[in-house]
Write an enzyme that holds these catalytic residues in place. Structure first.
Site, short mmCIF file in Angstrom:
data_model
loop_
_atom_site.label_atom_id
_atom_site.label_comp_id
_atom_site.label_asym_id
_atom_site.label_seq_id
_atom_site.Cartn_x
_atom_site.Cartn_y
_atom_site.Cartn_z
N LEU A 1 -13.51 7.12 -44.74
CA LEU A 1 -13.92 6.16 -46.79
C LEU A 1 -14.35 6.84 -47.67
CD1 LEU A 1 -16.39 3.99 -44.38
CD2 LEU A 1 -13.87 2.77 -45.99
N GLU B 1 -15.90 6.84 -51.85
CA GLU B 1 -16.82 6.27 -52.78
C GLU B 1 -16.56 4.87 -53.30
OE1 GLU B 1 -19.91 5.99 -54.23
OE2 GLU B 1 -20.78 7.29 -53.03
N GLY B 2 -14.73 4.98 -53.85
CA GLY B 2 -14.04 3.83 -53.62
C GLY B 2 -14.29 2.83 -53.21
N HIS B 3 -14.10 2.70 -51.37
CA HIS B 3 -14.25 2.06 -50.08
C HIS B 3 -16.40 1.79 -50.48
CE1 HIS B 3 -11.30 4.36 -48.67
NE2 HIS B 3 -11.03 2.75 -48.17
N LYS C 1 -8.15 -0.69 -58.74
CA LYS C 1 -6.71 0.79 -57.28
C LYS C 1 -5.42 -0.36 -56.97
CE LYS C 1 -5.26 4.53 -56.17
NZ LYS C 1 -5.46 4.63 -55.12
N ASP C 2 -6.14 -1.31 -56.38
CA ASP C 2 -4.50 -2.10 -55.87
C ASP C 2 -4.67 -3.24 -56.77
OD1 ASP C 2 -3.66 -0.05 -53.19
OD2 ASP C 2 -5.80 -0.77 -53.66
N VAL D 1 -13.10 3.15 -58.93
CA VAL D 1 -13.86 5.08 -58.76
C VAL D 1 -13.07 5.87 -58.91
CG1 VAL D 1 -15.83 5.91 -57.64
CG2 VAL D 1 -15.45 3.27 -57.63
N SER E 1 -8.46 7.99 -53.18
CA SER E 1 -7.73 7.63 -52.96
C SER E 1 -7.73 7.92 -51.44
CB SER E 1 -6.15 7.18 -52.96
OG SER E 1 -5.13 7.09 -51.93
P1 AMP Z 1 -7.75 0.72 -48.70
O1 AMP Z 1 -8.38 1.87 -47.16
O2 AMP Z 1 -7.02 1.84 -49.31
O3 AMP Z 1 -7.18 -0.03 -48.11
O4 AMP Z 1 -8.54 0.29 -49.58
C1 AMP Z 1 -9.86 -0.54 -49.05
C2 AMP Z 1 -9.56 -1.03 -50.08
O5 AMP Z 1 -10.89 -0.59 -51.06
C3 AMP Z 1 -8.91 -1.75 -51.25
O6 AMP Z 1 -9.51 -3.60 -51.64
C4 AMP Z 1 -9.04 -0.97 -52.15
O7 AMP Z 1 -8.00 -1.50 -53.36
C5 AMP Z 1 -10.54 -0.02 -52.60
N1 AMP Z 1 -10.25 0.80 -53.31
C6 AMP Z 1 -9.26 2.64 -53.22
N2 AMP Z 1 -9.40 3.04 -53.31
C7 AMP Z 1 -10.88 2.29 -54.27
C8 AMP Z 1 -11.12 2.90 -55.49
N3 AMP Z 1 -10.82 4.27 -56.12
N4 AMP Z 1 -11.52 2.63 -56.40
C9 AMP Z 1 -12.48 1.53 -55.98
N5 AMP Z 1 -11.59 0.51 -54.93
C10 AMP Z 1 -10.75 1.82 -53.77
#
Ligand code: AMP
Length: 283
Positions: A33, A35-37, A149-150, A176, A185
């Protein structure tokens, strides 16, 4: 905080919570995890009664030559962070729990799943839709939080929820970024110092595109040419795609009118990074 690893236990708990009138918020993640998460988690904690964070590196969304086995994982750290934030439930099943022997069912969103990232990652969105649909069925959240982001993922999942008449509401939250603009990421951990610097070219080209639109440029080709120029100047970077598309069908625009999604994927060495900005004509 409860750590749940089986579908059966998660289903039972979700049913109990629902019959007690609780509004469940779900934040699906692959862990490691950042800050985006955490921005998604915070919003879920604010808007719902009980937040479930799923941590599951989903094998079906990785291609055979992709990074499933190397994908960064640190469950203990993730749990500590989430516990401190006040998250009630972490759902962390093993792959065999979600895809037991004999598993055969997949969700496909034709056309949309083949655009942008789908071209170089065939099967990716099929895996994403399948796992998210399974999570929705197991947890029955009222609200589910995803990141801009996605962008393509969020667009596809919204389509799936609407097409399959599902009750869950999807909220998409802003990207973020680090102070210098790099979108956070889990894959940024693959970058060495040089790669980390080179990776800034994504944000440089996207912010240039954004300001061109703000200054009145409406021709996607002129904008894309400038964007490509920035990436090509960076020796470590190689463009997978850079496109300006409408944010529903993901078709390339011949002119920017209304909303446009400017999205790109760039290899920094072997590391594939994605980023995007959503622009409005009148910005
Ligand atoms: P992941 O663990 O990469 O599958 O991401 C889980 C969730 O977090 C997804 O909905 C992503 O779009 C979101 N996420 C990943 N990176 C960011 C970011 N930098 N800012 C905002 N949300 C993010």
């Amino acid at each position: 905080m409860r750590l749940i690893t089986t579908v059966k236990e998660m289903k039972t708990l979700a049913q109990e919570l629902k019959s007690g009138g609780k509004v469940i918020g779900l934040v699906p993640t692959m862990g490691y995890l950042h800050e985006g998460h955490l921005s998604l988690v915070r919003t879920s904690l604010e808007k719902t009664d009980v937040t479930v964070v799923s941590i599951f590196v989903n094998p079906t969304q990785f291609g055979p030559r992709e990074d499933f086995s190397h994908y960064p994982r640190d469950l203990d750290r993730d749990i500590q962070i989430l516990e401190k934030m006040g998250v009630e439930i972490v759902f962390h099943p093993e792959p065999e729990e979600m895809y037991p022997e004999g598993y055969k069912t997949y969700v496909e969103i034709p056309v949309l799943q083949t655009k942008l990232c789908g071209r170089s990652r065939p099967g990716h969105f099929r895996g994403v839709c399948t796992i998210v649909l399974k999570l929705f069925h197991i947890i029955h959240p009222e609200l589910a939080f995803f990141g801009q982001k996605d962008a393509q993922q969020s667009i596809i999942l919204k389509r799936m929820v609407e097409d399959l008449d599902m009750e869950v509401r999807i909220e998409v939250l802003p990207i973020v970024r680090d102070a210098d603009g790099l979108a956070l990421s889990s894959r940024n951990t693959y970058l060495n110092e040089g790669g980390r610097k080179a990776a800034l070219c994504l944000w440089k080209s996207l912010s240039l595109a954004q300001s061109m639109v703000q200054r009145g440029e409406r021709d996607p080709q002129i904008i894309l040419q400038k964007m490509r120029g920035i990436i090509q100047k960076e020796p470590l970077a190689k463009i997978d795609y850079a496109e300006i598309v409408d944010p529903e069908e993901l078709n390339p625009l011949s002119r920017i009118e209304g909303e446009a999604l400017i999205a790109m994927a760039v290899y920094i060495g072997k590391v594939r990074l994605i980023d995007n900005v959503l622009v409005k004509e009148k910005e």
